[in-house]
Scaffold this motif. Structure first.
Motif, PDB file in Angstrom:
ATOM      1  N   LEU A 128       0.844  -1.192   0.000  1.00 22.53           N
ATOM      2  CA  LEU A 128       0.000   0.000   0.000  1.00 22.53           C
ATOM      3  C   LEU A 128       0.883   1.247   0.000  1.00 22.53           C
ATOM      4  CD1 LEU A 128      -2.564  -1.119   2.725  1.00 22.53           C
ATOM      5  CD2 LEU A 128      -2.912  -1.138   0.246  1.00 22.53           C
ATOM      6  N   PRO A 129       0.357   2.383  -0.415  1.00 21.08           N
ATOM      7  CA  PRO A 129       1.150   3.611  -0.409  1.00 21.08           C
ATOM      8  C   PRO A 129       1.658   4.004   0.976  1.00 21.08           C
ATOM      9  CG  PRO A 129      -0.828   3.876  -1.755  1.00 21.08           C
ATOM     10  CD  PRO A 129      -0.974   2.580  -1.043  1.00 21.08           C
ATOM     11  N   ASP A 130       0.907   3.656   2.024  1.00 26.09           N
ATOM     12  CA  ASP A 130       1.302   4.074   3.370  1.00 26.09           C
ATOM     13  C   ASP A 130       1.610   2.909   4.301  1.00 26.09           C
ATOM     14  OD1 ASP A 130      -1.292   3.251   3.294  1.00 26.09           O
ATOM     15  OD2 ASP A 130      -2.100   4.874   4.522  1.00 26.09           O
ATOM     16  N   ALA A 131       1.710   1.693   3.802  1.00 36.56           N
ATOM     17  CA  ALA A 131       2.096   0.542   4.627  1.00 36.56           C
ATOM     18  C   ALA A 131       2.432  -0.625   3.717  1.00 36.56           C
ATOM     19  CB  ALA A 131       0.966   0.157   5.580  1.00 36.56           C
ATOM     20  N   ALA A 132       3.350  -1.479   4.167  1.00 43.01           N
ATOM     21  CA  ALA A 132       3.764  -2.614   3.343  1.00 43.01           C
ATOM     22  C   ALA A 132       4.213  -3.762   4.227  1.00 43.01           C
ATOM     23  CB  ALA A 132       4.890  -2.211   2.391  1.00 43.01           C
TER      24      ALA A 132
END
Length: 399
Positions: A73-77
């Motif tokens: 995700l753009p804000d978590a991985a």
């Protein structure tokens, strides 16, 4: 994007509604998952969010049964995304979506708290259906286990507190029959601060019934403390106003909230002299039962403990007793309930009417019937704690 349950038809074999949150920033992959969910035949209410931040907002406003989580995700991985989602929704099933090249990603995600993982491009409708159903079932089972454990721990804590609030009486020589009942209030039956105790000392019977303001563990703990203090002070020779003053000092020193206070009735029963001496600290009068019926005793009122510390306004009232009879001391949980469908509270007059209509029976059965009738009139709206102490005597002791 939100897809309602109407957009994905239900299968006749599974009527359960699955509220699913898909956290996926790739529109094409999101559309693929939506089509697969349609083919599963599950009754689904699907919500799609492209970022963890937007998913956080959704979870704060509406519960879900299952989260389908993309690991990029753009804000978590990666596992950090799984940990973040589990923090946001600790009792919700999580299924992660991985890529073909991420050999260990799925296993790492499950180690981080996910219920299952699926590889993008290799998911078929039957597999997705089984995965969602199993993950939700497992999550609900875990939640039920946690709630059952919490309930058991709460019951054990309540049992320990109840032993402190309702100790066995000390009756060395007294012939008075002591009967007591306690019922907690609140939705989860949490103990409150009602307490009672009876001690036979120096040929006299001493009793206390009290009520700490509020509910829950703080009130119960303070109630236990005051009950133990009362017994210790009685056995140490303290009586009347002096006893109440010391109990108030303990309450003021131990209460965690300055607004907490306690009401109580102190009673000294002298069978030889056929008298009962009362000190009311913000509490209501006891009930006296004779062969002529039951009535409320007229007694002077004093201030509740902790309202104005140091005032020491607790006048004494001494009343004559019949050769045989009973005294009932109770907390306001017995009278504050509704009086049927009249829209009014039961009150003392309603309580006396109930007692007058009850059949003659032993003290324990009488109290059980009385409490049952008050609860029936209240129609399940009982919320306050209830403590009742009944003292019965036959004839007078001779020294």
């Amino acid at each position: 994007m939100t897809v309602t349950a109407a957009a994905i038809p239900a299968a006749t074999a599974d009527e359960s509604l699955y509220r699913i949150l898909l956290i996926e920033d790739d529109a094409a992959d999101a559309l693929l998952v939506e089509e697969l969910l349609h083919d599963t035949g599950l009754h689904v209410e699907l919500t799609v969010r492209p970022t963890l931040a937007q998913a956080r907002t959704s979870l704060a406003t509406a519960p879900v049964d299952c989260i389908l989580l993309d690991l990029h995700l753009p804000d978590a991985a990666g596992t950090a995304a799984v940990t973040a989602v589990r923090t946001l929704a600790p009792h919700t099933a999580v299924i992660v979506l991985t890529g073909l090249s991420e050999a260990r990603a799925g296993a790492d995600a499950m180690a981080a708290g996910a219920q299952d993982y699926l590889v993008k491009g290799k998911v078929e409708a039957d597999l997705l259906r089984r995965s969602v159903r199993y993950a939700v079932y497992r999550s609900r089972t875990e939640r039920a286990g946690i709630e059952a454990q919490a309930t058991q721990l709460r019951a054990e804590e309540n049992a320990r507190l109840q032993r402190g609030l309702l100790p066995p009486p000390i009756l060395d020589t007294s012939t008075v029959t002591v009967t007591s009942r306690y019922l907690p209030g609140g939705a989860r039956a949490l103990l409150g601060g009602d307490f009672l105790d009876v001690v036979d000392d120096d040929g006299l019977l001493y009793a206390v019934v009290g009520d700490v303001s509020g509910h829950g563990p703080d009130a119960a703990a303070l109630g236990v403390l005051l009950r133990i203090a009362w017994r210790s002070l009685i056995l140490g020779g303290h009586r009347g106003e002096d006893l109440l003053h010391l109990m108030e000092r303990i309450l003021v020193a131990e209460r965690g909230n300055l607004s907490m206070f306690a009401t109580c009735t102190l009673l000294t029963l002298d069978q030889h002299a056929a008298t009962a001496t009362l000190h009311l600290a913000g509490h209501h009068e006891p009930l006296l039962t004779t062969t002529e019926g039951t009535r409320e005793v007229a007694a002077a009122h004093g201030i509740a403990l902790g309202i104005l510390p140091g005032l020491r306004n607790w006048p004494r009232t001494t009343i004559p007793l019949p050769p045989s009879g009973s005294l009932t001391i109770y907390t306001d949980g017995l009278t504050e309930g509704h009086n049927g469908t009249t829209g009014t509270r039961l009150g003392v007059e309603g309580l006396l009417t109930l007692i007058g209509n009850l059949p003659h029976c032993d003290p324990a059965t009488h109290l059980d019937l009385l409490i049952k009738e008050t609860h029936t009139l209240n129609a399940g709206r009982h919320t306050d704690d209830l403590a009742v102490l009944r003292l019965d005597w036959e004839g007078r002791q001779k020294r």
